[in-house]
Design a protein around this motif. Structure first.
Motif, PDB file in Angstrom:
ATOM      1  N   ASP A 124       9.537 -44.374  64.798  1.00 56.84           N
ATOM      2  CA  ASP A 124      10.022 -43.545  63.708  1.00 56.84           C
ATOM      3  C   ASP A 124      11.039 -42.522  64.233  1.00 56.84           C
ATOM      4  OD1 ASP A 124       9.589 -42.528  60.879  1.00 56.84           O
ATOM      5  OD2 ASP A 124       9.354 -40.728  62.112  1.00 56.84           O
ATOM      6  N   GLY A 125      12.051 -42.272  63.422  1.00 54.17           N
ATOM      7  CA  GLY A 125      13.083 -41.303  63.826  1.00 54.17           C
ATOM      8  C   GLY A 125      14.071 -41.938  64.779  1.00 54.17           C
ATOM      9  N   SER A 126      14.223 -43.258  64.658  1.00 55.47           N
ATOM     10  CA  SER A 126      14.985 -43.962  65.690  1.00 55.47           C
ATOM     11  C   SER A 126      16.475 -43.600  65.693  1.00 55.47           C
ATOM     12  CB  SER A 126      14.788 -45.473  65.584  1.00 55.47           C
ATOM     13  OG  SER A 126      15.027 -45.891  64.277  1.00 55.47           O
ATOM     14  N   SER A 127      16.964 -42.962  64.615  1.00 55.06           N
ATOM     15  CA  SER A 127      18.371 -42.531  64.658  1.00 55.06           C
ATOM     16  C   SER A 127      18.549 -41.408  65.693  1.00 55.06           C
ATOM     17  CB  SER A 127      18.834 -42.069  63.279  1.00 55.06           C
ATOM     18  OG  SER A 127      18.125 -40.930  62.883  1.00 55.06           O
ATOM     19  N   VAL A 265       5.606 -26.044  56.203  1.00 57.79           N
ATOM     20  CA  VAL A 265       5.733 -27.214  55.341  1.00 57.79           C
ATOM     21  C   VAL A 265       6.947 -28.039  55.757  1.00 57.79           C
ATOM     22  CG1 VAL A 265       7.057 -25.925  53.570  1.00 57.79           C
ATOM     23  CG2 VAL A 265       5.801 -27.994  52.913  1.00 57.79           C
ATOM     24  N   PHE A 266       6.767 -29.360  55.727  1.00 57.94           N
ATOM     25  CA  PHE A 266       7.880 -30.297  55.875  1.00 57.94           C
ATOM     26  C   PHE A 266       8.033 -30.988  54.534  1.00 57.94           C
ATOM     27  CE2 PHE A 266       9.151 -34.707  56.104  1.00 57.94           C
ATOM     28  CZ  PHE A 266      10.346 -34.636  56.805  1.00 57.94           C
ATOM     29  N   TYR A 267       9.260 -31.144  54.090  1.00 58.52           N
ATOM     30  CA  TYR A 267       9.430 -31.948  52.872  1.00 58.52           C
ATOM     31  C   TYR A 267      10.694 -32.780  52.930  1.00 58.52           C
ATOM     32  CZ  TYR A 267      11.890 -27.641  51.238  1.00 58.52           C
ATOM     33  OH  TYR A 267      12.688 -26.537  51.121  1.00 58.52           O
ATOM     34  N   TYR A 268      10.565 -33.969  52.377  1.00 57.09           N
ATOM     35  CA  TYR A 268      11.715 -34.840  52.146  1.00 57.09           C
ATOM     36  C   TYR A 268      11.577 -35.263  50.687  1.00 57.09           C
ATOM     37  CZ  TYR A 268      15.799 -37.411  53.528  1.00 57.09           C
ATOM     38  OH  TYR A 268      17.105 -37.817  53.666  1.00 57.09           O
ATOM     39  N   PRO A 269      12.177 -34.446  49.801  1.00 51.85           N
ATOM     40  CA  PRO A 269      11.923 -34.677  48.371  1.00 51.85           C
ATOM     41  C   PRO A 269      12.573 -35.951  47.858  1.00 51.85           C
ATOM     42  CG  PRO A 269      13.460 -32.828  48.702  1.00 51.85           C
ATOM     43  CD  PRO A 269      13.116 -33.361  50.073  1.00 51.85           C
ATOM     44  N   LYS A 281      12.968 -41.105  50.307  1.00 45.11           N
ATOM     45  CA  LYS A 281      13.464 -41.887  51.447  1.00 45.11           C
ATOM     46  C   LYS A 281      12.311 -42.435  52.289  1.00 45.11           C
ATOM     47  CE  LYS A 281      15.958 -41.939  55.734  1.00 45.11           C
ATOM     48  NZ  LYS A 281      16.753 -41.344  56.766  1.00 45.11           N
ATOM     49  N   LEU A 282      11.281 -41.636  52.467  1.00 44.34           N
ATOM     50  CA  LEU A 282      10.222 -42.009  53.417  1.00 44.34           C
ATOM     51  C   LEU A 282       9.308 -43.079  52.826  1.00 44.34           C
ATOM     52  CD1 LEU A 282       9.461 -38.424  54.771  1.00 44.34           C
ATOM     53  CD2 LEU A 282      10.976 -40.175  55.733  1.00 44.34           C
ATOM     54  N   ARG A 283       8.725 -43.867  53.705  1.00 45.02           N
ATOM     55  CA  ARG A 283       7.884 -44.996  53.256  1.00 45.02           C
ATOM     56  C   ARG A 283       6.451 -44.520  53.028  1.00 45.02           C
ATOM     57  NH1 ARG A 283      11.565 -49.631  53.608  1.00 45.02           N
ATOM     58  NH2 ARG A 283      13.161 -48.839  54.966  1.00 45.02           N
ATOM     59  N   TYR A 286       3.828 -46.735  55.582  1.00 47.54           N
ATOM     60  CA  TYR A 286       3.966 -46.618  57.049  1.00 47.54           C
ATOM     61  C   TYR A 286       4.052 -45.172  57.524  1.00 47.54           C
ATOM     62  CZ  TYR A 286       5.430 -51.419  56.259  1.00 47.54           C
ATOM     63  OH  TYR A 286       5.482 -52.725  55.859  1.00 47.54           O
ATOM     64  N   GLU A 287       4.506 -44.285  56.637  1.00 50.63           N
ATOM     65  CA  GLU A 287       4.755 -42.909  57.079  1.00 50.63           C
ATOM     66  C   GLU A 287       3.919 -41.900  56.303  1.00 50.63           C
ATOM     67  OE1 GLU A 287       9.077 -43.210  56.290  1.00 50.63           O
ATOM     68  OE2 GLU A 287       9.401 -43.069  58.445  1.00 50.63           O
ATOM     69  N   ALA A 288       4.133 -41.839  54.989  1.00 50.40           N
ATOM     70  CA  ALA A 288       3.545 -40.750  54.204  1.00 50.40           C
ATOM     71  C   ALA A 288       2.011 -40.806  54.164  1.00 50.40           C
ATOM     72  CB  ALA A 288       4.114 -40.765  52.790  1.00 50.40           C
TER      73      ALA A 288
HETATM   74  P1  FDP Z   1      15.205 -42.271  60.897  1.00 51.07           P
HETATM   75  O1  FDP Z   1      16.110 -42.495  59.726  1.00 51.07           O
HETATM   76  O2  FDP Z   1      15.889 -41.709  62.103  1.00 51.07           O
HETATM   77  O3  FDP Z   1      14.326 -43.456  61.260  1.00 51.07           O
HETATM   78  O4  FDP Z   1      12.032 -42.479  57.917  1.00 51.07           O
HETATM   79  C1  FDP Z   1      12.965 -42.440  58.857  1.00 51.07           C
HETATM   80  C2  FDP Z   1      13.435 -41.053  59.273  1.00 51.07           C
HETATM   81  O5  FDP Z   1      14.180 -41.120  60.443  1.00 51.07           O
HETATM   82  C3  FDP Z   1      12.316 -40.029  59.500  1.00 51.07           C
HETATM   83  O6  FDP Z   1      11.725 -40.116  60.765  1.00 51.07           O
HETATM   84  C4  FDP Z   1      13.008 -38.704  59.302  1.00 51.07           C
HETATM   85  O7  FDP Z   1      12.142 -37.681  58.864  1.00 51.07           O
HETATM   86  C5  FDP Z   1      14.031 -39.040  58.247  1.00 51.07           C
HETATM   87  O8  FDP Z   1      14.230 -40.453  58.265  1.00 51.07           O
HETATM   88  C6  FDP Z   1      15.352 -38.348  58.535  1.00 51.07           C
HETATM   89  O9  FDP Z   1      16.216 -38.573  57.495  1.00 51.07           O
HETATM   90  P2  FDP Z   1      17.612 -37.795  57.348  1.00 51.07           P
HETATM   91  O10 FDP Z   1      18.468 -38.218  58.489  1.00 51.07           O
HETATM   92  O11 FDP Z   1      18.138 -38.268  56.028  1.00 51.07           O
HETATM   93  O12 FDP Z   1      17.319 -36.329  57.350  1.00 51.07           O
END
Ligand code: FDP
Length: 343
Positions: A124-127, A265-269, A281-283, A286-288
């Motif tokens: 996760d967070g592979s970018s 708090v963390f949020y990805y609305p 965006k989040l799955r 697998y994630e949430a």
């Molecule tokens: P990533 O695209 O790098 O895989 O769900 C994937 C995720 O990362 C999360 O780990 C992270 O919280 C989110 O996307 C980051 O998204 P933004 O780049 O849009 O902020």
């Protein structure tokens, strides 16, 4: 001088800890313990590869051919294959699903089928890989609900409130494994000298005094009125609260782990990136859902903005959701703002 870690009397390895947790459940067969142990092993393997990121034989496009003429794999695929290969033949799982694969991962022919279901986000967070920032692996284990034969899609599409185990491994300044099996949240740090995860954070609780809020402000233009107002409230621009500091890595495991340890708090609305519909965006699977169980076991709460994430019954494997997670009061406050301004 001898290494002092080795001589401490209270060293608890992850194996010892999960075996002790197993004793609480007299009906336990040890299968779950073994799955967890295999996941810890996968984590050790994955971190051994991720710490080599940047070295030419690991990093690079999947299509690239390395100097031996072999096809190179990206790290997220290395992580994915590691978890699959360590788990597909053990007879403990009925089926798996990975964020990297569109469809279910059945147990290959010839191997026994077990009673558990494993869903995972291998990296996760592979970018963030190319920038040397924190990344992680998230896992979710359910009991199968189908009675026999290969595991089914229905086995994988269970709400988070049916989770048996949820956890993650974080590859940061140290490597940690954090998990819950429903009796608290426990964190283990990998001692690279001995190659073992040792209990360093027993019974984690989200601190009562929140420290940070965490969100991608670059998306503000897509936010609903409720999310904007909520963010202003966290910043002390609305109401009379003192502002919280901002931290955002853009790696869910890293942002969640900090929220768990520091409070906040963390949020990805869900937002209007796609003007035709409000979407997250989040799955969910697998994630949430797995992180939500950890949050609730640590005294926190997670919501999609309207209600408890753990009560959402997924209808597809890669379903996306809005996510607000961490301090209970702050997450409930998000629900309040959304209710007031967006409905
Ligand atoms: P990533 O695209 O790098 O895989 O769900 C994937 C995720 O990362 C999360 O780990 C992270 O919280 C989110 O996307 C980051 O998204 P933004 O780049 O849009 O902020």
């Amino acid at each position: 001088m001898a290494n002092s870690t080795v001589y401490q009397s209270n060293i608890i390895t992850i194996e010892r800890h999960i075996l002790a947790e197993q004793q609480i459940h007299p009906e336990a067969t040890g299968v779950l313990t073994s799955i967890l142990y295999d996941l810890a092993l996968a984590g050790k393997f994955i971190v051994s590869q991720t710490t080599r990121a940047g070295l030419s034989e690991i990093l690079g496009a999947t299509e690239d051919i390395n100097i031996q003429g072999e096809t190179q794999m990206k790290l997220d695929q290395v992580a994915d294959q590691t978890i699959i290969r360590l788990n597909d033949h053990t007879g403990r799982l009925a089926v798996m699903a990975s964020e990297e694969h569109e469809h279910l991962l059945p147990i290959p022919n010839g191997f026994p089928v077990g009673k558990y279901v494993l869903l995972f986000d291998p990296l996760d967070g592979s970018s963030n890989i190319d920038y040397n920032a924190t990344i992680g692996t998230i896992f979710a284990i359910y009991r199968r609900i189908s009675s026999e034969g290969p595991g089914t899609l229905e086995d994988c599409l269970q709400p988070g409130n049916q989770l048996v185990v949820a956890g993650y491994m974080i590859y940061g300044s140290s490597t940690m494994l954090v998990y819950t099996s429903g009796s608290g949240v426990h964190g283990f740090t990998l001692d690279p000298m001995i190659g073992e995860f040792l209990l360093t954070h027993p019974n984690l609780h989200i601190p009562a005094k929140p420290k940070y809020y965490s969100v991608n402000h670059g998306n503000e233009v897509y936010w609903s009125q409720g999310v904007k107002k909520y963010t202003h409230w966290l910043q002390g621009l609305e109401g009379d609260r003192k502002p919280l500091s901002l931290r955002y890595i853009g790696s869910l495991v890293g942002d969640f782990h900090r929220t768990l340890l520091s409070g906040g708090v963390f949020y990805y609305p869900a937002d209007w990136h796609d003007p035709s519909k409000l979407s997250g965006k989040l799955r969910l699977t697998y994630e949430a859902a797995p992180l939500s169980l950890i949050a609730s076991q640590a005294g926190g709460y997670a919501s999609d903005g309207e209600g408890d994430i753990l009560n959402i019954h997924p209808i597809s494997l890669h379903q996306r959701t809005g996510l607000y997670i961490g301090d209970r009061h702050l997450v409930e406050k998000a629900e309040e703002f959304i209710q007031r301004y967006d409905s």
